[in-house]
Design an enzyme around this catalytic site. Structure first.
Site, PDB file in Angstrom:
ATOM      1  N   ASP A  78       0.864  -1.183   0.000  1.00 23.21           N
ATOM      2  CA  ASP A  78       0.000   0.000   0.000  1.00 23.21           C
ATOM      3  C   ASP A  78       0.900   1.231   0.000  1.00 23.21           C
ATOM      4  O   ASP A  78       1.540   1.546   1.001  1.00 23.21           O
ATOM      5  CB  ASP A  78      -0.907  -0.023   1.230  1.00 23.21           C
ATOM      6  CG  ASP A  78      -1.937   1.107   1.238  1.00 23.21           C
ATOM      7  OD1 ASP A  78      -1.850   1.999   0.374  1.00 23.21           O
ATOM      8  OD2 ASP A  78      -2.815   1.099   2.121  1.00 23.21           O
ATOM      9  N   GLY A  80       1.541   5.014   0.125  1.00 22.92           N
ATOM     10  CA  GLY A  80       0.803   6.140   0.673  1.00 22.92           C
ATOM     11  C   GLY A  80      -0.352   5.621   1.504  1.00 22.92           C
ATOM     12  O   GLY A  80      -1.516   5.925   1.246  1.00 22.92           O
ATOM     13  N   CYS A  81      -0.028   4.830   2.531  1.00 19.44           N
ATOM     14  CA  CYS A  81      -1.038   4.042   3.247  1.00 19.44           C
ATOM     15  C   CYS A  81      -1.887   4.848   4.214  1.00 19.44           C
ATOM     16  O   CYS A  81      -2.848   4.326   4.781  1.00 19.44           O
ATOM     17  CB  CYS A  81      -0.368   2.887   3.984  1.00 19.44           C
ATOM     18  SG  CYS A  81       0.838   3.400   5.239  1.00 19.44           S
ATOM     19  N   GLY A  82      -1.548   6.122   4.427  1.00 19.31           N
ATOM     20  CA  GLY A  82      -2.373   6.964   5.282  1.00 19.31           C
ATOM     21  C   GLY A  82      -2.493   6.425   6.689  1.00 19.31           C
ATOM     22  O   GLY A  82      -1.527   5.945   7.276  1.00 19.31           O
ATOM     23  N   LEU A 103       5.172   8.687   4.469  1.00 16.48           N
ATOM     24  CA  LEU A 103       6.228   9.634   4.836  1.00 16.48           C
ATOM     25  C   LEU A 103       5.851  10.404   6.096  1.00 16.48           C
ATOM     26  O   LEU A 103       6.641  11.204   6.590  1.00 16.48           O
ATOM     27  CB  LEU A 103       6.487  10.606   3.681  1.00 16.48           C
ATOM     28  CG  LEU A 103       6.963   9.974   2.378  1.00 16.48           C
ATOM     29  CD1 LEU A 103       7.097  11.037   1.285  1.00 16.48           C
ATOM     30  CD2 LEU A 103       8.297   9.257   2.569  1.00 16.48           C
ATOM     31  N   GLU A 105       5.139  10.882   9.965  1.00 18.54           N
ATOM     32  CA  GLU A 105       5.471  10.297  11.262  1.00 18.54           C
ATOM     33  C   GLU A 105       4.214  10.024  12.080  1.00 18.54           C
ATOM     34  O   GLU A 105       4.131   9.015  12.794  1.00 18.54           O
ATOM     35  CB  GLU A 105       6.414  11.228  12.021  1.00 18.54           C
ATOM     36  CG  GLU A 105       7.780  11.355  11.366  1.00 18.54           C
ATOM     37  CD  GLU A 105       8.692  12.347  12.064  1.00 18.54           C
ATOM     38  OE1 GLU A 105       8.171  13.365  12.568  1.00 18.54           O
ATOM     39  OE2 GLU A 105       9.908  12.092  12.117  1.00 18.54           O
ATOM     40  N   ASN A 106       3.231  10.911  11.988  1.00 16.69           N
ATOM     41  CA  ASN A 106       1.986  10.713  12.729  1.00 16.69           C
ATOM     42  C   ASN A 106       1.215   9.497  12.223  1.00 16.69           C
ATOM     43  O   ASN A 106       0.668   8.721  13.009  1.00 16.69           O
ATOM     44  CB  ASN A 106       1.102  11.955  12.634  1.00 16.69           C
ATOM     45  CG  ASN A 106       1.605  13.106  13.476  1.00 16.69           C
ATOM     46  OD1 ASN A 106       2.609  12.998  14.169  1.00 16.69           O
ATOM     47  ND2 ASN A 106       0.917  14.239  13.414  1.00 16.69           N
ATOM     48  N   GLN A 107       1.156   9.336  10.909  1.00 15.82           N
ATOM     49  CA  GLN A 107       0.467   8.172  10.357  1.00 15.82           C
ATOM     50  C   GLN A 107       1.192   6.888  10.729  1.00 15.82           C
ATOM     51  O   GLN A 107       0.557   5.877  11.061  1.00 15.82           O
ATOM     52  CB  GLN A 107       0.352   8.304   8.835  1.00 15.82           C
ATOM     53  CG  GLN A 107      -0.609   9.397   8.395  1.00 15.82           C
ATOM     54  CD  GLN A 107      -0.671   9.551   6.884  1.00 15.82           C
ATOM     55  OE1 GLN A 107       0.183   9.045   6.150  1.00 15.82           O
ATOM     56  NE2 GLN A 107      -1.693  10.258   6.407  1.00 15.82           N
ATOM     57  N   CYS A 284     -12.757  22.666  -2.901  1.00 12.58           N
ATOM     58  CA  CYS A 284     -12.507  21.455  -3.686  1.00 12.58           C
ATOM     59  C   CYS A 284     -13.812  20.767  -4.070  1.00 12.58           C
ATOM     60  O   CYS A 284     -13.922  20.201  -5.164  1.00 12.58           O
ATOM     61  CB  CYS A 284     -11.602  20.501  -2.918  1.00 12.58           C
ATOM     62  SG  CYS A 284      -9.867  21.008  -2.889  1.00 12.58           S
TER      63      CYS A 284
END
Length: 302
Positions: A78, A80-82, A103, A105-107, A284
């Site tokens: 996955d 960009g696994c969020g 990328l 750190e929180n995720q 958006c």
């Protein structure tokens, strides 16, 4: 298997760490205020108009994962696994091993804690790593709402980075390899003319706002660009599935939830951040309503 095409001008591509963290590391608690309980941060799929956002996000994940022909014991990457909802879904309902790349750190911290609660013998791994740095064989690949960051880079190559991306993962997947790429797209010149789209100053100002305040360095592909770079690497597009109309209710649900939690959001991040995100989400929604942007799920096969 060897990786080809993972350099540009002889230089290893670098992931856009700072640009990604400037958005996704705002605060997990802030995002929890307005995302659905699974914390899925991409366009949902409203199969029925009466669906809740949580149900529509589940439907989107299932829509994507069903296209991969997953089998028990396979390894799914996955990119960009969020906050991990797709990985958790894949382990629970498809019985596969998962590797997630982020990328943020929180995720990463969130996903590590989440995996501790998942009762499955399958391998469950999350890494702080860009796709540019990944070099291991996998059976299937999914990427939901991350491709929009793949061309920002660290000042190198721009859209030519797609060439590296598609070649790398063509070579890291087996002969029956499949990739599901879910990304926001913009129309090419001919489609924009057919839709009667124009470029008023208000649109240009909003795009500048997004690139300055929300997604610095982000770039949206055209379908023709995905076609060109993926086919150049050997992939074939089995299906184009355009679901951008679903982003209008998704964004509206996010904006409504953020507005409903206004006091908590301001306490966490301040009035300015609250105002910026409300403008982002409402604006958006208008872009997708007016078809300046779309979402396409590309099913790529070898």
């Amino acid at each position: 298997m060897t990786s080809q095409g993972d350099t540009t001008s002889g230089t290893q591509l670098k992931p856009p760490v700072e640009a990604v963290r400037s958005h996704y590391d705002k605060s997990n608690e802030f995002f929890k205020l307005w995302l659905d309980p699974s914390m899925t941060y991409s366009c949902a799929y409203f199969e029925r108009p009466d669906m809740t956002l949580e149900e529509a996000q589940y439907a989107k994940r299932k829509l994507a994962l069903d296209k991969l022909n997953l089998e028990p014991g396979m390894t799914l990457l996955d990119i960009g696994c969020g906050w991990g909802s797709t990985m958790r879904h894949a382990v629970a309902e498809y019985d596969v091993n998962v590797i997630g790349l982020t990328l943020s750190e929180n995720q990463y911290a969130h996903d590590k804690a989440m995996f501790d609660e998942v009762d499955s013998p399958r391998r469950k791994e999350v890494r702080i790593q860009g796709w540019e740095e990944f070099d291991e064989p996998v059976d299937r690949i999914v990427s939901l709402g991350a491709f929009e960051h793949f061309a920002d880079g660290a000042g190198d190559a721009g859209f030519e980075r797609y060439d590296t991306f598609f070649k790398k993962f063509y070579n890291l997947t087996p002969d029956d390899g499949r990739m599901l790429l879910h990304t926001i797209t913009i129309p090419d010149k001919e489609e924009a003319q057919e839709l009667g789209l124009t470029s008023p100053m208000s649109l240009l100002r909003f795009i500048k706002f997004i690139l300055t305040e929300i997604f610095p360095g982000g770039r949206l592909p055209r379908i023709s660009q995905v076609d060109y770079y993926s086919s150049n690497a050997g992939w074939k597009v089995e299906r184009y599935h355009r679901i951008g109309a679903n982003y209008v209710p998704t964004l509206n649900a996010w904006a409504d939830a953020l507005q409903a939690h206004k006091d908590e959001a301001i306490a966490l991040k301040g009035q300015e951040t609250y105002d910026i995100y409300m403008h982002y989400l409402r604006g958006c929604s208008d872009l997708f309503r007016d078809k300046y942007t779309d979402v396409c799920q590309f099913t790529l096969v070898k």
